[in-house]
Design a protein around this motif. Structure first.
Motif, mmCIF file in Angstrom:
data_model
loop_
_atom_site.group_PDB
_atom_site.id
_atom_site.type_symbol
_atom_site.label_atom_id
_atom_site.label_comp_id
_atom_site.label_asym_id
_atom_site.label_seq_id
_atom_site.Cartn_x
_atom_site.Cartn_y
_atom_site.Cartn_z
ATOM 1 N N ALA A 1 -0.020 13.537 -11.397
ATOM 2 C CA ALA A 1 -0.963 12.482 -11.800
ATOM 3 C C ALA A 1 -0.290 11.144 -12.068
ATOM 4 N N ARG A 2 0.993 11.143 -12.344
ATOM 5 C CA ARG A 2 1.677 9.914 -12.750
ATOM 6 C C ARG A 2 1.747 8.917 -11.610
ATOM 7 N N TRP A 3 1.416 7.669 -11.929
ATOM 8 C CA TRP A 3 1.406 6.590 -10.945
ATOM 9 C C TRP A 3 2.582 5.676 -11.215
ATOM 10 N N ASP A 4 3.318 5.299 -10.165
ATOM 11 C CA ASP A 4 4.511 4.480 -10.333
ATOM 12 C C ASP A 4 4.265 2.997 -10.071
ATOM 13 N N GLY A 5 3.035 2.620 -9.825
ATOM 14 C CA GLY A 5 2.727 1.214 -9.619
ATOM 15 C C GLY A 5 2.688 0.776 -8.171
ATOM 16 N N ARG A 6 3.109 1.670 -7.269
ATOM 17 C CA ARG A 6 3.043 1.321 -5.847
ATOM 18 C C ARG A 6 1.625 1.528 -5.341
ATOM 19 N N PRO A 7 1.212 0.739 -4.354
ATOM 20 C CA PRO A 7 -0.122 0.948 -3.784
ATOM 21 C C PRO A 7 -0.252 2.360 -3.229
ATOM 22 N N VAL A 8 -1.377 2.978 -3.502
ATOM 23 C CA VAL A 8 -1.643 4.330 -3.044
ATOM 24 C C VAL A 8 -2.703 4.236 -1.964
ATOM 25 N N GLN A 9 -2.306 4.502 -0.705
ATOM 26 C CA GLN A 9 -3.245 4.392 0.403
ATOM 27 C C GLN A 9 -2.989 5.493 1.415
ATOM 28 N N ASP A 10 -4.041 5.824 2.154
ATOM 29 C CA ASP A 10 -3.875 6.740 3.270
ATOM 30 C C ASP A 10 -3.973 5.939 4.558
ATOM 31 N N SER A 11 -4.040 6.608 5.675
ATOM 32 C CA SER A 11 -4.033 5.914 6.965
ATOM 33 C C SER A 11 -5.261 5.035 7.169
ATOM 34 N N GLU A 12 -6.322 5.293 6.421
ATOM 35 C CA GLU A 12 -7.532 4.498 6.564
ATOM 36 C C GLU A 12 -7.606 3.393 5.524
ATOM 37 N N GLY A 13 -6.592 3.256 4.684
ATOM 38 C CA GLY A 13 -6.581 2.217 3.661
ATOM 39 C C GLY A 13 -7.318 2.605 2.395
ATOM 40 N N ASP A 14 -7.768 3.856 2.305
ATOM 41 C CA ASP A 14 -8.451 4.312 1.105
ATOM 42 C C ASP A 14 -7.443 4.955 0.170
ATOM 43 N N GLY A 15 -7.862 5.242 -1.046
ATOM 44 C CA GLY A 15 -6.997 5.910 -1.997
ATOM 45 C C GLY A 15 -6.660 7.314 -1.553
ATOM 46 N N ALA B 1 -1.114 -8.126 -25.339
ATOM 47 C CA ALA B 1 -2.269 -7.250 -25.177
ATOM 48 C C ALA B 1 -2.950 -7.506 -23.831
ATOM 49 N N GLU B 2 -3.081 -8.763 -23.441
ATOM 50 C CA GLU B 2 -3.663 -9.085 -22.134
ATOM 51 C C GLU B 2 -2.849 -8.460 -21.013
ATOM 52 N N GLN B 3 -1.525 -8.503 -21.138
ATOM 53 C CA GLN B 3 -0.657 -7.933 -20.111
ATOM 54 C C GLN B 3 -0.833 -6.418 -20.033
ATOM 55 N N VAL B 4 -0.846 -5.754 -21.181
ATOM 56 C CA VAL B 4 -1.007 -4.298 -21.214
ATOM 57 C C VAL B 4 -2.345 -3.902 -20.604
ATOM 58 N N LEU B 5 -3.400 -4.576 -21.002
ATOM 59 C CA LEU B 5 -4.731 -4.251 -20.491
ATOM 60 C C LEU B 5 -4.827 -4.536 -18.994
ATOM 61 N N GLY B 6 -4.131 -5.567 -18.540
ATOM 62 C CA GLY B 6 -4.111 -5.876 -17.108
ATOM 63 C C GLY B 6 -3.474 -4.764 -16.302
ATOM 64 N N VAL B 7 -2.385 -4.186 -16.813
ATOM 65 C CA VAL B 7 -1.744 -3.063 -16.121
ATOM 66 C C VAL B 7 -2.663 -1.843 -16.148
ATOM 67 N N ALA B 8 -3.295 -1.582 -17.289
ATOM 68 C CA ALA B 8 -4.203 -0.429 -17.395
ATOM 69 C C ALA B 8 -5.322 -0.522 -16.361
ATOM 70 N N GLU B 9 -5.790 -1.724 -16.087
ATOM 71 C CA GLU B 9 -6.858 -1.905 -15.099
ATOM 72 C C GLU B 9 -6.380 -1.653 -13.670
ATOM 73 N N LEU B 10 -5.080 -1.744 -13.432
ATOM 74 C CA LEU B 10 -4.531 -1.524 -12.094
ATOM 75 C C LEU B 10 -4.367 -0.051 -11.745
ATOM 76 N N ILE B 11 -4.321 0.819 -12.747
ATOM 77 C CA ILE B 11 -4.069 2.239 -12.507
ATOM 78 C C ILE B 11 -5.238 2.819 -11.718
ATOM 79 N N PRO B 12 -4.957 3.411 -10.552
ATOM 80 C CA PRO B 12 -6.039 3.952 -9.720
ATOM 81 C C PRO B 12 -6.741 5.139 -10.372
ATOM 82 N N SER B 13 -7.967 5.354 -9.970
ATOM 83 C CA SER B 13 -8.736 6.509 -10.403
ATOM 84 C C SER B 13 -7.959 7.780 -10.045
ATOM 85 N N GLY B 14 -7.917 8.722 -10.980
ATOM 86 C CA GLY B 14 -7.216 9.974 -10.737
ATOM 87 C C GLY B 14 -5.733 9.912 -11.020
ATOM 88 N N ARG B 15 -5.242 8.796 -11.499
ATOM 89 C CA ARG B 15 -3.821 8.593 -11.809
ATOM 90 C C ARG B 15 -3.660 8.176 -13.263
#
Length: 174
Positions: free
Chosen positions: A138-152, A27-41
């Motif tokens: 909307a689906r997120w594959d776990g890779r960091p999502v960034q633009d040229s300015e380092g924002d989402g 459960a800790e592992q699942v919740l940890g992944v859920a917390e990593l999902i970016p806003s809008g994904r």
């Protein structure tokens, strides 16, 4: 009440909150992944199960599948952005559709207006109609999502694999 084992819980030490002491490791592992999902994904229950299986040490048994992830979210998901863990078909969680939809609208999560068959940015729901998530965007594959300015990156752009210079996206000017 069915007794399947020892129901006594070990006391939590002074540094560990009682809720954390009672939380199973999976459960800790699942919740940890859920917390990593970016806003809008979003990630599906199966996506999280695959993510965790890939993180398991070689030679260990699987940690759980989509149903086990769903069970964890049902029992413990209220403390994390639960609306970002979804069904693979994009249908909103039965019984929580309106609460989830409010979050999706706030985060500009891509939605598909199934009444008209079109896609929207979460604003096209009509009274009595609940849209689905646009899983392609909307689906997120776990890779960091960034633009040229380092924002989402705004939802939908991270899945655009079109190379620059083809007229689809403006190229950076020197």
């Amino acid at each position: 009440m069915s007794g399947t084992g020892n129901t006594a819980r070990p006391p939590a030490d002074d540094t560990t909150p009682p809720a954390a002491a009672e939380l199973p490791a999976f459960a800790e592992q699942v919740l940890g992944v859920a917390e990593l999902i970016p806003s809008g994904r979003v990630m599906t229950y199966g996506d999280i199960a695959e993510w965790l299986a890939g993180e398991a040490p070689p030679g260990t048994a699987g940690t759980g599948g989509p149903r086990q992830v769903g069970r964890v979210m049902a029992l413990y998901g209220g403390a994390v952005p639960w609306w970002r863990v979804v069904r693979a078909d994009g249908a909103l969680l039965p019984g929580s559709e309106l609460r989830a939809l409010a979050h999706y609208r706030d985060e500009d999560t891509p939605l598909r207006d199934t009444a008209r068959g079109g896609a929207s940015k979460g604003r096209g729901a009509t009274a009595g109609h609940i849209p689905r998530l646009d899983m392609r965007r909307a689906r997120w594959d776990g890779r960091p999502v960034q633009d040229s300015e380092g924002d989402g990156v705004p939802p939908g752009d991270a899945w655009d694999d079109t190379p620059p210079g083809d007229g689809h996206r403006p190229e950076a000017q020197p």
